[in-house]
Design an enzyme around this catalytic site. Structure first.
Site, PDB file in Angstrom:
ATOM      1  N   GLU A   8      33.176  55.314 -17.655  1.00 13.57           N
ATOM      2  CA  GLU A   8      31.813  55.623 -18.127  1.00 13.57           C
ATOM      3  C   GLU A   8      30.751  54.819 -17.388  1.00 13.57           C
ATOM      4  O   GLU A   8      29.611  55.263 -17.242  1.00 13.57           O
ATOM      5  CB  GLU A   8      31.690  55.396 -19.636  1.00 13.57           C
ATOM      6  CG  GLU A   8      32.418  56.432 -20.491  1.00 13.57           C
ATOM      7  CD  GLU A   8      33.896  56.103 -20.689  1.00 13.57           C
ATOM      8  OE1 GLU A   8      34.375  55.109 -20.085  1.00 13.57           O
ATOM      9  OE2 GLU A   8      34.567  56.835 -21.440  1.00 13.57           O
ATOM     10  N   GLN A  48      37.433  53.977 -33.301  1.00 12.57           N
ATOM     11  CA  GLN A  48      36.453  54.152 -32.234  1.00 12.57           C
ATOM     12  C   GLN A  48      35.007  54.176 -32.736  1.00 12.57           C
ATOM     13  O   GLN A  48      34.167  54.893 -32.210  1.00 12.57           O
ATOM     14  CB  GLN A  48      36.757  55.402 -31.398  1.00 12.57           C
ATOM     15  CG  GLN A  48      38.062  55.223 -30.617  1.00 12.57           C
ATOM     16  CD  GLN A  48      38.271  56.248 -29.536  1.00 12.57           C
ATOM     17  OE1 GLN A  48      37.848  57.392 -29.682  1.00 12.57           O
ATOM     18  NE2 GLN A  48      38.932  55.849 -28.453  1.00 12.57           N
ATOM     19  N   LYS A  93      30.108  63.244 -35.065  1.00 12.63           N
ATOM     20  CA  LYS A  93      30.931  64.420 -34.809  1.00 12.63           C
ATOM     21  C   LYS A  93      30.622  65.557 -35.795  1.00 12.63           C
ATOM     22  O   LYS A  93      30.548  66.730 -35.403  1.00 12.63           O
ATOM     23  CB  LYS A  93      32.413  64.022 -34.904  1.00 12.63           C
ATOM     24  CG  LYS A  93      33.367  65.124 -34.494  1.00 12.63           C
ATOM     25  CD  LYS A  93      34.787  64.599 -34.353  1.00 12.63           C
ATOM     26  CE  LYS A  93      35.677  65.692 -33.758  1.00 12.63           C
ATOM     27  NZ  LYS A  93      37.042  65.212 -33.495  1.00 12.63           N
ATOM     28  N   MET A 141      28.041  35.913  -1.847  1.00 14.72           N
ATOM     29  CA  MET A 141      26.798  35.275  -2.289  1.00 14.72           C
ATOM     30  C   MET A 141      27.101  34.026  -3.110  1.00 14.72           C
ATOM     31  O   MET A 141      26.413  33.003  -2.998  1.00 14.72           O
ATOM     32  CB  MET A 141      25.967  36.277  -3.106  1.00 14.72           C
ATOM     33  CG  MET A 141      24.612  35.758  -3.521  1.00 14.72           C
ATOM     34  SD  MET A 141      23.633  35.250  -2.091  1.00 14.72           S
ATOM     35  CE  MET A 141      22.646  36.711  -1.821  1.00 14.72           C
TER      36      MET A 141
HETATM   37  C1  TPP Z   1      29.012  42.446 -12.760  1.00 14.07           C
HETATM   38  C2  TPP Z   1      28.669  41.193 -12.047  1.00 14.07           C
HETATM   39  N1  TPP Z   1      29.479  40.121 -12.127  1.00 14.07           N
HETATM   40  C3  TPP Z   1      29.167  38.980 -11.463  1.00 14.07           C
HETATM   41  C4  TPP Z   1      28.042  38.889 -10.711  1.00 14.07           C
HETATM   42  C5  TPP Z   1      27.691  37.602  -9.958  1.00 14.07           C
HETATM   43  N2  TPP Z   1      27.689  37.845  -8.520  1.00 14.07           N
HETATM   44  C6  TPP Z   1      26.565  38.078  -7.803  1.00 14.07           C
HETATM   45  S1  TPP Z   1      26.842  38.389  -6.204  1.00 14.07           S
HETATM   46  C7  TPP Z   1      28.491  38.175  -6.394  1.00 14.07           C
HETATM   47  C8  TPP Z   1      29.420  38.307  -5.225  1.00 14.07           C
HETATM   48  C9  TPP Z   1      29.543  39.700  -4.756  1.00 14.07           C
HETATM   49  O1  TPP Z   1      30.615  39.756  -3.843  1.00 14.07           O
HETATM   50  P1  TPP Z   1      30.749  40.935  -2.807  1.00 14.07           P
HETATM   51  O2  TPP Z   1      30.673  42.231  -3.499  1.00 14.07           O
HETATM   52  O3  TPP Z   1      31.960  40.698  -1.989  1.00 14.07           O
HETATM   53  O4  TPP Z   1      29.420  40.794  -1.954  1.00 14.07           O
HETATM   54  P2  TPP Z   1      29.020  39.707  -0.848  1.00 14.07           P
HETATM   55  O5  TPP Z   1      28.101  38.721  -1.515  1.00 14.07           O
HETATM   56  O6  TPP Z   1      30.273  39.076  -0.358  1.00 14.07           O
HETATM   57  O7  TPP Z   1      28.313  40.500   0.203  1.00 14.07           O
HETATM   58  C10 TPP Z   1      28.807  37.860  -7.720  1.00 14.07           C
HETATM   59  C11 TPP Z   1      30.171  37.567  -8.219  1.00 14.07           C
HETATM   60  C12 TPP Z   1      27.208  40.044 -10.689  1.00 14.07           C
HETATM   61  N3  TPP Z   1      26.058  40.067 -10.021  1.00 14.07           N
HETATM   62  N4  TPP Z   1      27.558  41.175 -11.333  1.00 14.07           N
END
Ligand code: TPP
Ligand code: MG
Length: 652
Positions: free
Chosen positions: A113, A176, A225, A541
Site C-alpha cells: 500500500e 483488522q 463495509k 547520507m
Molecule cells: C524511511 C526512512 N528511513 C530512514 C531515513 C533516514 N535516512 C535519510 S537518507 C538515508 C540513507 C539513504 O541511503 P541510500 O538510499 O543508499 O541513499 P544515499 O544517501 O546512499 O545516496 C537514511 C537512512 C529516511 N529518510 N527515511
C-alpha cells in the site's frame, strides 16, 4: 470547518474553486498549467486519457436508484473524473472491488500500500490532477500513513479511500480494525468516516474539492463495509457542504502595492521561490516577474523546475546542500520575496541568523505559513499565480513613476560568487565511478523533457544539483518528509499519468530496497519506468554525517550491496540488483566504469517495452557539497570539506 485537522489553514486555487454546482470534476479533469509540457506523443496519450475520463464521467453522472454503496462509490469516482486508482483489496474494502471489475476506471494492483500512496503522489505531481489510492482496513490503511504524511508535507492533492470494519464492530478491536481517522488526523488535510451510503457521492466530491483547492493536500475517506453493502440511490453532482472552507485566493491590493514598493526600492532583492509556485501553475508569471524585476531567483528543493535553470537570473537551489551563491544571496539580501515558500529549516539554517538584513514579503495561500518561522514585513495571503499577476501590475506602476531599482552592484557581487564557487565534485580517490558524474550524464542524455523522481539521501541532493530542470513537473521528490522508498512508486504513478514521457527514478541502494517490489507492478501493468540505482554500498547520507560528525565510526550504514562486509570471507553483492531486476520482470544492467556510462544510459533509453534498472556501482565516500551543518548558520556554509568561502565582507 475553518481550519484543517492540524491547524493549517487552506485557501482555494481560483481555477479550481469549484462550488457545489460548478461541474462534475473538482480537482480531476484536464491537467492545469502546472502539468509538464508533454512531448507530442505524451500530449496525445494524455488527451486520450482525458477524453475517456470525461466520457466516463458524463455517463456516470446519470442518476440511478437501488444500487449498493460500493457501486455508488465507483460511480462517484468515475463522475469526479478519476482515471486510475492504485490499491490492494482486502476484506473490508472488498465490496468496492466488485463494481470496479466492470468499470472503465483503471485499477493498478500494487504490491504494497505504500507503493499505492506514493504512486498517487507521483501521478499528482506529474499531471497536476488528484492522485487516488485505495486500501483495506487495519494494516492496509496503516500502510498508507507514510505516503499520506509525505503528501501532506509536500502539499500534494491526493484522495485515499479505505475500507473500515462494519459500523457495529467499530470500537470493539475487531479483526483488522484500526482507527485510521485518528491515526491520520495530523497528516491529512481532512478525513471523513462515511456512516450513511447516501452520503458517499457528497463525501467523495468534498474530498476531491478539499484535496485540490487552496493549499492542496491528502484527504482520507474511510467507509465501513456495511455502508459499502447497503442499498442506496445515486445522483450527481452532489451538494458540497463545507461551511467555513473559503480559501483566500485573491491577494489584498494594499499589501501587493506595499510589496511592489519594497521591490522597487530594494538594492539586493532575491525572489525566494517555493513549491507553491508549481502548485499554482504560476511558472510563466514567475518568469515575467523575474524579467520585470531583474532580481535573482532561487528555487527550493520543492520548486526545482519552476524557473529554468538555464536562465541567467536563476542562482539555483538554496538550503543545507544548496549552492554557495544561492545560500549567500539569501543571507546578504536586503529583501526576500518569498513566493509559495515556507522558510523551512533546511533552507534557513539557524533561524535567528538567517538573512539578518532582509525585509520580507511573504506570499502564501496558507495564512498559517505566514510568520510561522520568520516575521513577514508584508504578508500576502493568496494564490501564487493571482499574487504574481497583481504584483506585476503594481510593479509596472512603480516603474512608470520612475522608481526602477539599480541592481548592478548586486549582480556584480553575485556573479563574483558564482564564478568563484560553482558546483563541482571530485572523482573518488579509489578510482570508482563518480555518482555526480553518473547523474550529470543522465540529466544530459535524458534531457529536460524527462521526468526525474528521486529517493532520499545523497543521490537526491546530487539529482537536485546536477540535473538542469527547465520545466514544471519534471522533478519529483519527497522534500518535506524525506521518505526513503518514494522514488520507484512515484515514478510509476508519474509514468502512468504521462505515458509518452521518459520517467527516470534516481534511487539509492538503501531506498531502492524499501519499495523495489513495485517494479513487478510496473512490469505486469505495462508501465516502463527506468531506474538508476546510485549504488554506493551504503546509507550514504548517514555515512556522510558519520564521517563528518562521528569521527568515521560507521555504525550500521554499510549495506553489502557493493560486496560483503569488510573482512568478510565472501565478497558478494546482496542483493544483486541486476538479478533482482530480472526477477521482477525488468531488464537489469550494470555499469562500473566511466567509459560505459553514456552507453548504458542510451541502452536504457532505447528500451520502452519493459522497466529497466541500471545498477551504477559508484564510490562509497563521495560527499554532498556545499553543506550547512544541521542547526548551523547559513554563514557557516562550507563549499567543500574544510573550505569556507570568502565573501568579500563589506562589498555588499
Ligand atoms: C524511511 C526512512 N528511513 C530512514 C531515513 C533516514 N535516512 C535519510 S537518507 C538515508 C540513507 C539513504 O541511503 P541510500 O538510499 O543508499 O541513499 P544515499 O544517501 O546512499 O545516496 C537514511 C537512512 C529516511 N529518510 N527515511
Ligand atoms: Mg546508498
Amino acid at each position: 470547518m475553518s481550519t484543517t485537522n492540524t491547524g493549517r489553514t487552506a485557501a482555494a486555487h481560483p481555477s479550481s474553486a469549484a462550488g457545489p454546482s460548478a461541474g462534475p470534476a473538482p480537482g480531476a479533469g484536464p491537467a492545469p498549467a502546472t502539468a509538464v509540457a508533454p512531448s507530442e506523443a505524451a500530449a496525445q496519450a494524455t488527451l486520450g486519457v482525458e477524453t475517456t475520463a470525461r466520457s466516463m464521467a458524463e455517463a456516470a453522472a446519470e442518476p440511478v436508484s437501488g444500487i449498493t454503496g460500493a457501486q455508488s462509490l465507483v460511480r462517484s469516482l468515475e463522475a469526479v473524473g478519476v482515471e486510475v486508482v492504485f490499491g490492494i483489496p482486502g476484506g473490508a474494502i472488498l465490496p468496492a472491488y466488485d463494481p470496479l471489475f466492470d468499470s472503465a476506471l483503471r485499477h493498478v494492483l500494487v504490491r504494497h500500500e505504500q507503493g499505492a500512496g506514493h504512486a498517487a503522489t507521483g501521478y499528482a505531481q506529474a499531471t497536476g490532477r488528484v492522485g487516488v489510492c485505495m486500501a483495506t482496513s487495519g494494516p492496509g490503511a496503516t500502510n498508507l500513513v507514510t505516503p499520506l504524511a509525505d503528501a501532506y508535507m509536500d502539499s500534494v492533492p491526493m484522495v485515499a479511500i479505505t475500507g473500515q470494519v462494519p459500523t457495529a464492530a467499530i470500537g470493539t478491536d475487531a479483526f483488522q480494525e484500526a482507527d485510521i481517522r485518528g491515526i491520520t488526523m495530523p497528516v491529512t488535510k481532512h478525513n471523513f468516516l462515511v456512516t450513511d451510503a447516501a452520503e458517499i457521492p457528497q463525501k467523495i466530491a468534498e474530498a476531491f474539492h478539499l484535496a485540490s483547492t487552496g493549499r492542496p493536500g491528502p484527504v482520507l475517506v474511510d467507509i465501513p463495509k456495511d455502508v459499502l453493502q447497503a442499498t442506496t440511490d445515486f445522483s450527481w453532482p452532489p451538494r458540497i457542504d463545507l461551511p467555513g472552507y473559503k480559501p483566500t485566493t485573491r491577494p489584498h491590493g494594499k499589501q501587493v502595492r506595499e510589496a511592489a514598493a519594497l521591490i522597487a526600492a530594494a538594492r539586493q532583492p532575491v525572489l525566494y521561490v517555493g513549491g507553491g509556485v508549481l502548485k499554482a501553475g504560476a511558472a510563466e508569471e514567475l518568469a515575467e516577474l523575474a524579467e520585470l524585476t531583474g532580481a535573482p531567483v532561487v528555487t527550493t528543493l520543492m520548486a526545482r523546475g519552476a524557473f529554468p535553470d538555464s536562465h541567467r537570473q536563476n542562482l539555483g537551489m538554496p538550503g543545507m546542500h544548496g549552492n554557495v551563491t544561492a545560500v549567500t544571496a539569501l543571507q546578504k539580501a536586503d529583501l526576500l520575496v518569498a513566493l509559495g515558500a515556507r522558510f523551512d529549516d533546511r533552507v534557513t539554517g539557524e533561524l535567528s541568523s538567517f538573512a539578518p538584513n532582509a525585509a520580507v514579503v511573504h506570499a502564501d495561500i496558507d495564512p498559517a505559513e505566514i510568520g510561522k518561522n520568520r516575521k513577514a514585513d508584508v504578508p500576502i495571503v493568496g494564490d501564487a499565480k493571482a499574487t504574481i499577476v497583481e504584483l506585476l501590475t503594481a510593479l509596472r506602476a512603480e516603474h512608470e513613476a520612475g522608481r526602477t531599482p539599480d541592481l548592478d552592484a548586486w549582480w556584480e557581487q553575485l556573479e563574483d560568487w558564482r564564478t568563484r564557487y560553482p558546483l563541482g565534485y571530485d572523482w573518488p580517490e579509489d578510482g570508482m565511478l563518480s555518482p555526480q558524474y553518473v547523474i550529470e550524464r543522465l540529466g544530459a542524455i535524458a534531457g529536460p523533457d524527462a521526468i526525474y523522481a528521486s529517493g532520499v539521501g545523497q543521490h537526491q541532493m546530487w539529482a537536485a544539483q546536477f540535473i538542469s530542470y527547465e520545466k514544471p513537473g519534471t522533478w519529483l521528490n519527497s522534500g518535506g518528509l524525506g521518505t526513503m522508498g518514494y522514488a520507484v512508486p512515484a515514478a510509476m504513478g508519474a509514468k502512468y499519468g504521462m505515458p509518452g514521457t521518459t520517467v527516470w527514478a534516481i534511487d539509492g541502494d538503501g531506498c531502492f530496497q524499501m519499495t523495489n517490489q513495485e517494479l513487478a507492478t510496473c512490469a505486469i501493468e505495462g508501465i516502463p519506468i527506468k531506474v538508476a540505482v546510485i549504488n554506493n554500498g551504503n546509507l550514504g547520507m548517514v555515512r556522510q554525517w558519520q564521517t563528518l560528525f562521528y569521527e568515521g565510526r560507521y555504525s550500521n550504514t554499510h549495506l553489502n550491496t557493493h560486496g560483503g562486509k569488510e573482512g568478510a570471507p565472501r565478497q558478494v553483492r546482496i542483493p544483486d540488483f541486476v538479478t533482482l531486476a530480472e526477477a521482477l520482470g525488468c531488464v537489469g544492467l550494470r555499469c562500473e566504469s566511466k567509459d560505459d556510462v553514456d552507453a548504458v544510459i542510451e541502452k536504457a533509453m532505447a528500451i520502452n517495452d519493459a522497466p529497466v534498472v541500471i545498477d551504477f556501482i559508484v564510490g562509497s565516500d563521495a560527499q554532498v557539497w556545499p553543506m550547512v551543518a544541521a542547526g548551523a548558520s547559513n554563514d557557516e556554509i562550507l563549499a567543500a570539506r574544510d573550505v569556507r568561502p570568502v565573501f568579500g565582507e563589506g562589498q555588499v
